[in-house]
Design a protein around this motif. Structure first.
Motif, PDB file in Angstrom:
ATOM      1  N   SER A 345      -5.762  41.685   3.249  1.00 43.78           N
ATOM      2  CA  SER A 345      -6.065  42.972   2.890  1.00 43.78           C
ATOM      3  C   SER A 345      -4.738  43.990   2.835  1.00 43.78           C
ATOM      4  CB  SER A 345      -7.032  43.721   3.861  1.00 43.78           C
ATOM      5  OG  SER A 345      -6.428  43.390   5.244  1.00 43.78           O
ATOM      6  N   ASP A 346      -3.651  43.523   3.556  1.00 45.17           N
ATOM      7  CA  ASP A 346      -2.390  44.291   3.767  1.00 45.17           C
ATOM      8  C   ASP A 346      -1.325  44.045   2.470  1.00 45.17           C
ATOM      9  OD1 ASP A 346      -3.605  44.524   5.998  1.00 45.17           O
ATOM     10  OD2 ASP A 346      -1.993  44.026   7.377  1.00 45.17           O
ATOM     11  N   ALA A 347      -1.357  42.880   1.757  1.00 45.24           N
ATOM     12  CA  ALA A 347      -0.242  42.745   1.008  1.00 45.24           C
ATOM     13  C   ALA A 347      -0.702  41.544  -0.045  1.00 45.24           C
ATOM     14  CB  ALA A 347       1.095  42.222   1.587  1.00 45.24           C
ATOM     15  N   PRO A 348       0.019  41.498  -1.288  1.00 43.69           N
ATOM     16  CA  PRO A 348      -0.443  40.491  -2.268  1.00 43.69           C
ATOM     17  C   PRO A 348       0.102  39.107  -1.459  1.00 43.69           C
ATOM     18  CG  PRO A 348       1.018  41.939  -3.281  1.00 43.69           C
ATOM     19  CD  PRO A 348       0.974  42.346  -1.724  1.00 43.69           C
ATOM     20  N   ARG A 349      -0.723  38.092  -1.617  1.00 45.30           N
ATOM     21  CA  ARG A 349      -0.297  36.861  -1.160  1.00 45.30           C
ATOM     22  C   ARG A 349      -1.277  35.731  -1.898  1.00 45.30           C
ATOM     23  NH1 ARG A 349      -2.343  34.050   2.585  1.00 45.30           N
ATOM     24  NH2 ARG A 349      -1.337  34.728   4.627  1.00 45.30           N
ATOM     25  N   THR A 350      -0.752  34.513  -1.837  1.00 36.68           N
ATOM     26  CA  THR A 350      -1.511  33.348  -2.139  1.00 36.68           C
ATOM     27  C   THR A 350      -2.674  33.007  -1.179  1.00 36.68           C
ATOM     28  OG1 THR A 350      -0.140  31.700  -1.281  1.00 36.68           O
ATOM     29  CG2 THR A 350       0.498  32.276  -3.365  1.00 36.68           C
ATOM     30  N   PRO A 351      -3.597  32.331  -1.611  1.00 28.30           N
ATOM     31  CA  PRO A 351      -4.544  32.391  -0.629  1.00 28.30           C
ATOM     32  C   PRO A 351      -4.526  30.590   0.052  1.00 28.30           C
ATOM     33  CG  PRO A 351      -5.437  31.251  -3.003  1.00 28.30           C
ATOM     34  CD  PRO A 351      -4.056  32.195  -3.034  1.00 28.30           C
ATOM     35  N   THR A 352      -3.417  30.798   0.789  1.00 24.36           N
ATOM     36  CA  THR A 352      -2.883  29.651   1.420  1.00 24.36           C
ATOM     37  C   THR A 352      -2.815  30.343   3.205  1.00 24.36           C
ATOM     38  OG1 THR A 352      -1.841  28.536  -0.099  1.00 24.36           O
ATOM     39  CG2 THR A 352      -0.987  28.128   2.123  1.00 24.36           C
ATOM     40  N   VAL A 353      -3.594  29.548   3.951  1.00 25.75           N
ATOM     41  CA  VAL A 353      -3.216  29.846   5.247  1.00 25.75           C
ATOM     42  C   VAL A 353      -2.767  28.752   6.297  1.00 25.75           C
ATOM     43  CG1 VAL A 353      -5.767  29.802   5.852  1.00 25.75           C
ATOM     44  CG2 VAL A 353      -4.503  31.385   7.385  1.00 25.75           C
ATOM     45  N   SER A 354      -1.849  29.027   7.237  1.00 31.23           N
ATOM     46  CA  SER A 354      -1.520  28.170   8.124  1.00 31.23           C
ATOM     47  C   SER A 354      -1.744  28.680   9.654  1.00 31.23           C
ATOM     48  CB  SER A 354       0.061  28.088   8.142  1.00 31.23           C
ATOM     49  OG  SER A 354       0.381  27.280   7.157  1.00 31.23           O
ATOM     50  N   PHE A 355      -2.453  27.870  10.453  1.00 30.40           N
ATOM     51  CA  PHE A 355      -2.922  28.135  11.755  1.00 30.40           C
ATOM     52  C   PHE A 355      -2.587  27.204  12.655  1.00 30.40           C
ATOM     53  CE2 PHE A 355      -6.649  25.791  11.922  1.00 30.40           C
ATOM     54  CZ  PHE A 355      -7.038  25.664  10.416  1.00 30.40           C
ATOM     55  N   THR A 356      -2.642  27.612  14.002  1.00 33.26           N
ATOM     56  CA  THR A 356      -2.741  26.609  15.097  1.00 33.26           C
ATOM     57  C   THR A 356      -3.746  26.933  16.158  1.00 33.26           C
ATOM     58  OG1 THR A 356      -1.394  28.267  16.319  1.00 33.26           O
ATOM     59  CG2 THR A 356      -0.167  26.466  15.079  1.00 33.26           C
ATOM     60  N   VAL A 357      -4.521  25.784  16.692  1.00 37.51           N
ATOM     61  CA  VAL A 357      -5.542  26.096  17.704  1.00 37.51           C
ATOM     62  C   VAL A 357      -4.834  25.711  19.268  1.00 37.51           C
ATOM     63  CG1 VAL A 357      -7.715  25.105  18.405  1.00 37.51           C
ATOM     64  CG2 VAL A 357      -6.974  25.028  15.932  1.00 37.51           C
ATOM     65  N   LYS A 358      -4.893  26.658  19.934  1.00 33.16           N
ATOM     66  CA  LYS A 358      -4.705  26.711  21.288  1.00 33.16           C
ATOM     67  C   LYS A 358      -4.978  25.539  22.183  1.00 33.16           C
ATOM     68  CE  LYS A 358      -3.945  29.706  25.457  1.00 33.16           C
ATOM     69  NZ  LYS A 358      -4.728  30.356  26.038  1.00 33.16           N
ATOM     70  N   GLY A 359      -3.844  24.821  22.673  1.00 36.88           N
ATOM     71  CA  GLY A 359      -4.426  23.525  23.475  1.00 36.88           C
ATOM     72  C   GLY A 359      -4.381  22.307  22.681  1.00 36.88           C
ATOM     73  N   ILE A 360      -4.128  22.285  21.260  1.00 38.22           N
ATOM     74  CA  ILE A 360      -4.768  21.158  20.566  1.00 38.22           C
ATOM     75  C   ILE A 360      -3.522  20.878  19.508  1.00 38.22           C
ATOM     76  CG2 ILE A 360      -6.435  22.260  19.378  1.00 38.22           C
ATOM     77  CD1 ILE A 360      -7.832  19.452  19.531  1.00 38.22           C
ATOM     78  N   ASP A 361      -3.072  19.784  19.546  1.00 38.36           N
ATOM     79  CA  ASP A 361      -2.038  19.517  18.642  1.00 38.36           C
ATOM     80  C   ASP A 361      -2.585  19.422  17.084  1.00 38.36           C
ATOM     81  OD1 ASP A 361      -1.421  16.648  17.394  1.00 38.36           O
ATOM     82  OD2 ASP A 361      -2.329  16.851  19.261  1.00 38.36           O
ATOM     83  N   SER A 362      -1.788  20.043  16.085  1.00 41.67           N
ATOM     84  CA  SER A 362      -2.338  20.280  14.734  1.00 41.67           C
ATOM     85  C   SER A 362      -2.844  18.998  13.910  1.00 41.67           C
ATOM     86  CB  SER A 362      -1.270  20.795  13.757  1.00 41.67           C
ATOM     87  OG  SER A 362      -1.014  22.181  14.260  1.00 41.67           O
ATOM     88  N   ARG A 363      -2.194  17.990  14.288  1.00 40.42           N
ATOM     89  CA  ARG A 363      -2.651  16.398  13.703  1.00 40.42           C
ATOM     90  C   ARG A 363      -3.770  15.975  14.299  1.00 40.42           C
ATOM     91  NH1 ARG A 363      -0.039  12.843  10.753  1.00 40.42           N
ATOM     92  NH2 ARG A 363      -1.300  10.883  10.690  1.00 40.42           N
ATOM     93  N   THR A 364      -4.323  16.500  15.624  1.00 39.07           N
ATOM     94  CA  THR A 364      -5.672  16.098  16.024  1.00 39.07           C
ATOM     95  C   THR A 364      -6.681  17.082  15.550  1.00 39.07           C
ATOM     96  OG1 THR A 364      -4.527  15.478  18.253  1.00 39.07           O
ATOM     97  CG2 THR A 364      -6.944  16.010  18.163  1.00 39.07           C
ATOM     98  N   VAL A 365      -6.275  18.264  15.252  1.00 43.24           N
ATOM     99  CA  VAL A 365      -7.244  19.170  14.484  1.00 43.24           C
ATOM    100  C   VAL A 365      -7.738  18.673  13.169  1.00 43.24           C
ATOM    101  CG1 VAL A 365      -7.412  21.412  13.586  1.00 43.24           C
ATOM    102  CG2 VAL A 365      -6.213  21.604  15.641  1.00 43.24           C
ATOM    103  N   ALA A 366      -6.532  18.304  12.412  1.00 46.26           N
ATOM    104  CA  ALA A 366      -6.531  17.768  11.002  1.00 46.26           C
ATOM    105  C   ALA A 366      -7.564  16.499  11.044  1.00 46.26           C
ATOM    106  CB  ALA A 366      -5.149  17.530  10.373  1.00 46.26           C
ATOM    107  N   THR A 367      -7.410  15.675  11.978  1.00 48.43           N
ATOM    108  CA  THR A 367      -8.135  14.429  12.079  1.00 48.43           C
ATOM    109  C   THR A 367      -9.624  14.663  12.292  1.00 48.43           C
ATOM    110  OG1 THR A 367      -5.871  13.394  13.034  1.00 48.43           O
ATOM    111  CG2 THR A 367      -8.168  12.173  13.356  1.00 48.43           C
ATOM    112  N   ARG A 368      -9.675  15.659  13.070  1.00 43.17           N
ATOM    113  CA  ARG A 368     -11.179  15.853  13.701  1.00 43.17           C
ATOM    114  C   ARG A 368     -11.680  16.736  12.309  1.00 43.17           C
ATOM    115  NH1 ARG A 368     -10.582  17.934  19.668  1.00 43.17           N
ATOM    116  NH2 ARG A 368      -9.883  16.108  20.736  1.00 43.17           N
ATOM    117  N   LEU A 369     -11.373  17.456  11.776  1.00 38.08           N
ATOM    118  CA  LEU A 369     -11.788  18.204  10.717  1.00 38.08           C
ATOM    119  C   LEU A 369     -12.021  17.197   9.655  1.00 38.08           C
ATOM    120  CD1 LEU A 369      -9.662  21.363  10.296  1.00 38.08           C
ATOM    121  CD2 LEU A 369     -12.228  21.310  10.879  1.00 38.08           C
ATOM    122  N   ALA A 370     -11.255  16.130   9.356  1.00 38.16           N
ATOM    123  CA  ALA A 370     -11.744  15.197   8.389  1.00 38.16           C
ATOM    124  C   ALA A 370     -12.764  14.389   8.985  1.00 38.16           C
ATOM    125  CB  ALA A 370     -10.331  14.267   8.231  1.00 38.16           C
TER     126      ALA A 370
END
Ligand SMILES: Cc1ncc(COP(=O)(O)O)c(C=O)c1O
Length: 430
Positions: A345-370
């Motif tokens: 809502s604040d500025a023009p942007r592409t529909p791409t978001v990067s995020f982290t989940v507290k206490g868990i590394d990103s590779r594990t998040v990606a593996t679990r999501l898959a």
């Protein structure tokens, strides 16, 4: 950055089911779910029409170029068609588009061609927001020529370029501004036209990395008034190949490493060796696919494909804006999830978001999501290494999710609930 002024009719995109039916990859099942591909910023899926164009070329027209017999003549037609399509995509002339392996290789080759114009003490301006493909070629060039790299800072609060710093860094010794139109990690869109005007006022050349921008917004190189712009077809539903726009007089005169078999004229002199003709057939088809997203209502303009592309990008934007807002809001509401990037809502942007989940590394998040939800997302720093450093993301990097034309509301909800389940579990085990 402004989209083309060509706006023939309101955008009426084809139905999402019609779009999805064109992508065989969407039939894949993983972990009991239809795969939801959120990895578009790393490379989108490809519609059957692109694969058909590639196999049609290889099966029925395959030859080397510029000879007298039919398949060679047809290969020349494929090359010309790809230049015409790319020119429509970028708002350029066909003689201003060169093809290559990918954006990085084309940018590196451009850096070689610019090298003789750079003297010790000259300055090249790059930015912290950029993918390193738009930093490393220039850093190397500067080191070779005794030039100085000046890096424009990113505002960690707004995830945008620090404009005052940009104005400060560009000056009378600036020879080149290398700037990204959109961040592949954060989605930030930068006002490249404004930056180009500033650089030109000091007599500098302007190179735009539009790899993360072209999948979401229509480029108009004339409106941008940039000297060069590069993008990659595999980010906009095409094959693995890169496109370089250059102002014709620059493509015609710069001292590119034109190796013996390349012709003397532009843009061909930029294309070393035999081109990937099948990829060119695929690029034309990918641009045709993009244009089809604007629907089939009559246009009546002479530059019909450009007009269709303008309408298609309107339709893409209208759909992804709503979906992206719900993705953002859904993720933002999960305790332990930190989003990086400016809220939609604040500025023009592409529909791409990067995020982290507290206490868990990103590779594990990606593996679990898959495995648990059939959601495919990449993790890491995506070569936006300086942004990752500035935001202190740490070695496991972000999880990145990007919308594409085939993304559905159900997939967005599945991603959000998948992340919520992972974050809840991590929260309980703390
Ligand atoms: C913003 C941006 N620039 C440049 C590149 C490099 O593109 P290529 O893989 O075509 O060299 C990428 C690739 O992800 C990118 O996202």
């Amino acid at each position: 950055m402004t989209a083309s002024a060509v706006r023939p009719q309101a955008a009426t995109a084809p139905d999402i089911d019609e779009i999805r039916a064109q992508f065989p990859a969407l039939e894949r099942v993983h972990g009991g779910h239809r795969v939801a591909y959120f990895d578009g910023p790393g490379g989108t899926q490809v519609p059957a029409s692109v694969v058909d164009a590639i196999s049609e070329y290889l099966l029925h027209h395959n030859a080397n170029s510029h000879w007298a017999y039919p398949t060679s003549v047809e290969t020349d037609v494929v090359i010309d068609a790809a230049r015409a399509a790319a020119a429509d995509l970028l708002g350029a002339s066909p003689s201003e588009v060169a093809f290559g392996a990918n954006m990085t290789t084309l940018t590196f080759s451009l850096s070689r061609a610019i090298a003789p114009t750079i003297s010790p003490g000259d300055e090249i301006v790059v930015t912290e927001l950029d993918h390193h493909a738009n930093v490393a070629p220039w850093t190397r060039l500067a080191a070779e020529r005794g030039a100085v790299i000046r890096t424009v800072r990113m505002h960690t609060g707004t995830y945008a370029l620090d404009w005052a710093d940009l104005e400060h860094k560009i000056g009378p010794r600036t020879k080149l501004l290398a700037i990204g139109a959109a961040s592949n990690a954060l989605g930030t869109i930068t006002d490249v036209a404004c930056a180009a005007a500033l650089a030109h006022a000091h007599g500098a050349l302007v190179f735009v990395d539009a790899v993360a921008y072209v999948p979401h917004a229509l480029v108009d190189v004339r409106a941008l008034d940039c000297d060069f712009l590069a993008c990659s077809a595999y980010k906009f539903y095409g094959p693995h190949a890169g496109l370089l726009y250059g102002r014709h007089e620059l493509l015609a005169t710069l001292d590119v490493a034109k190796l013996a078999p390349a012709p003397a004229h532009a843009p061909d002199r930029w294309e070393t060796g035999t081109l990937n003709f099948e990829a060119l057939a695929g690029i034309t088809a990918a641009i045709g696919f993009l244009a089809s997203l604007g629907g089939s209502a009559p246009i009546g303009a002479s530059d019909a494909r450009r007009a269709r592309l303008a309408r298609a990008y309107d339709a893409i934007h209208a759909r992804s804006e709503l979906l992206f807002a719900s993705l953002w809001d859904g993720l933002a509401a999960i305790p332990g999830v930190a989003l990086h990037g400016v809220p939609p809502s604040d500025a023009p942007r592409t529909p791409t978001v990067s995020f982290t989940v507290k206490g868990i590394d990103s590779r594990t998040v990606a593996t679990r999501l898959a495995n648990a939800a059939g959601v495919f997302v990449p993790n890491g720093n995506f070569y936006a290494a300086t942004i990752a450093e500035r935001l202190e993301i740490g070695s496991s990097g972000w999880v990145r999710a990007g919308l594409a034309c085939y993304t559905t509301r159900e997939e967005v909800e599945r991603l959000v609930s998948g992340v919520r389940a992972i974050a809840n579990r991590a929260g309980k085990s703390e």
